[in-house]
Design an enzyme around this catalytic site. Structure first.
Site, PDB file in Angstrom:
ATOM      1  CB  SER A  57       1.974   0.647  -5.062  1.00 61.63           C
ATOM      2  OG  SER A  57       1.972  -0.094  -3.850  1.00 61.63           O
ATOM      3  N   GLY A  94       6.366   0.779  -5.329  1.00 53.96           N
ATOM      4  CA  GLY A  94       7.577   0.132  -4.860  1.00 53.96           C
ATOM      5  C   GLY A  94       8.492   1.023  -4.045  1.00 53.96           C
ATOM      6  CG  ASN A 123       6.860  -0.908  -0.937  1.00 49.52           C
ATOM      7  OD1 ASN A 123       6.248  -1.946  -1.175  1.00 49.52           O
ATOM      8  ND2 ASN A 123       6.577   0.236  -1.531  1.00 49.52           N
ATOM      9  CG  ASP A 207      -2.186  -7.147  -5.264  1.00 54.41           C
ATOM     10  OD1 ASP A 207      -3.163  -6.896  -4.537  1.00 54.41           O
ATOM     11  OD2 ASP A 207      -1.481  -6.245  -5.772  1.00 54.41           O
ATOM     12  CG  HIS A 210      -1.529  -2.869  -4.476  1.00 55.17           C
ATOM     13  ND1 HIS A 210      -0.793  -3.987  -4.809  1.00 55.17           N
ATOM     14  CD2 HIS A 210      -0.627  -1.879  -4.216  1.00 55.17           C
ATOM     15  CE1 HIS A 210       0.496  -3.703  -4.762  1.00 55.17           C
ATOM     16  NE2 HIS A 210       0.626  -2.431  -4.412  1.00 55.17           N
TER      17      HIS A 210
END
Length: 232
Positions: A57, A94, A123, A207, A210
């Protein structure tokens, strides 16, 4: 220069006027030379380097306006530097190193990249996967790209100490370890100057994972010095 973003479906599916001119008004010498030239046809123009970005991402513009991520900014930078190259963004939000390893062979066969940028592993850490598993996948991807004739730029990542200081330190050390062992170029930490900046929260989306659009030029600045060496 052009940039293409490869979506998941792409991984599954993924000279008449000149002849007329030769008939009219061509000098005798040129007509006589034509048969000899046929034995030595002109060489096709050199193919522009293809840069394949295989990431998660952080490279797939998650939560960002299209065209504002660091991979899109890379295209603009190449144009400014008058460096001919095609950028293919095969990043998926992801994605893990296992997913990248599974997808890479088809991408190499289809696009024959000159440079492969591997930005994966974050991830894996967020899921607490075994470090040996992540390292094995990184090594496999680096070797596959090199065996296909591509140069490799491995992009390092760091994670918060959610799983303890030892895991965090060993995870960060994976990237330079793999790069040294397999003679790949290395960006030590993609988020350098962002995650460890004076006000990290200002550089991230809500979040807190990011980077926002304002931070994307910094990500490109971290990648560019090593990438341009491979292109030259």
């Amino acid at each position: 220069m052009r940039i293409r973003t490869l979506h998941r479906r792409d991984f599954i599916l993924h000279a008449g006027a000149a002849a007329a001119a030769g008939l009219f008004g061509v000098p005798a010498r040129a007509r006589q030379a034509a048969p000899a030239a046929a034995h030595n046809p002109p060489k096709a123009p050199a193919r522009a380097p293809v840069i394949l970005v295989l990431g998660d991402s952080l490279s797939a513009e998650y939560g960002l306006p299209r065209g504002s991520g660091w991979v899109a900014l890379l295209e603009q930078k190449l144009a400014q530097e008058k460096t001919a190259a095609t950028v293919l963004n095969a990043s998926i939000s992801g994605e893990t190193t296992s997913g990248g390893r599974a997808r890479l062979p088809a991408l190499l066969a289809q696009h024959r990249p000159s440079v492969v940028v591997i930005e994966l592993g974050g991830n894996d850490a967020l899921r607490g996967l075994a470090l040996a598993h992540t390292e094995d996948n990184l090594v496999a991807m680096v070797q596959a790209a090199q065996q296909a004739g591509a140069k490799v730029l491995l992009v390092g990542m760091q994670v918060p100490p959610n799983y303890g200081a030892a895991y965090t330190q060993q995870f960060a050390a994976l990237f330079p370890k793999v790069a040294r062992a397999h003679k790949a170029a290395l960006v030590p930490f993609l988020l350098a100057g962002v995650a460890d900046g004076p006000d990290p929260t200002a550089a991230f989306q809500p979040d807190r994972i990011h980077p926002n659009a304002q931070a994307q030029p910094r990500l490109l600045a971290n990648v560019w010095p090593q990438l341009v060496k491979l292109l030259r």
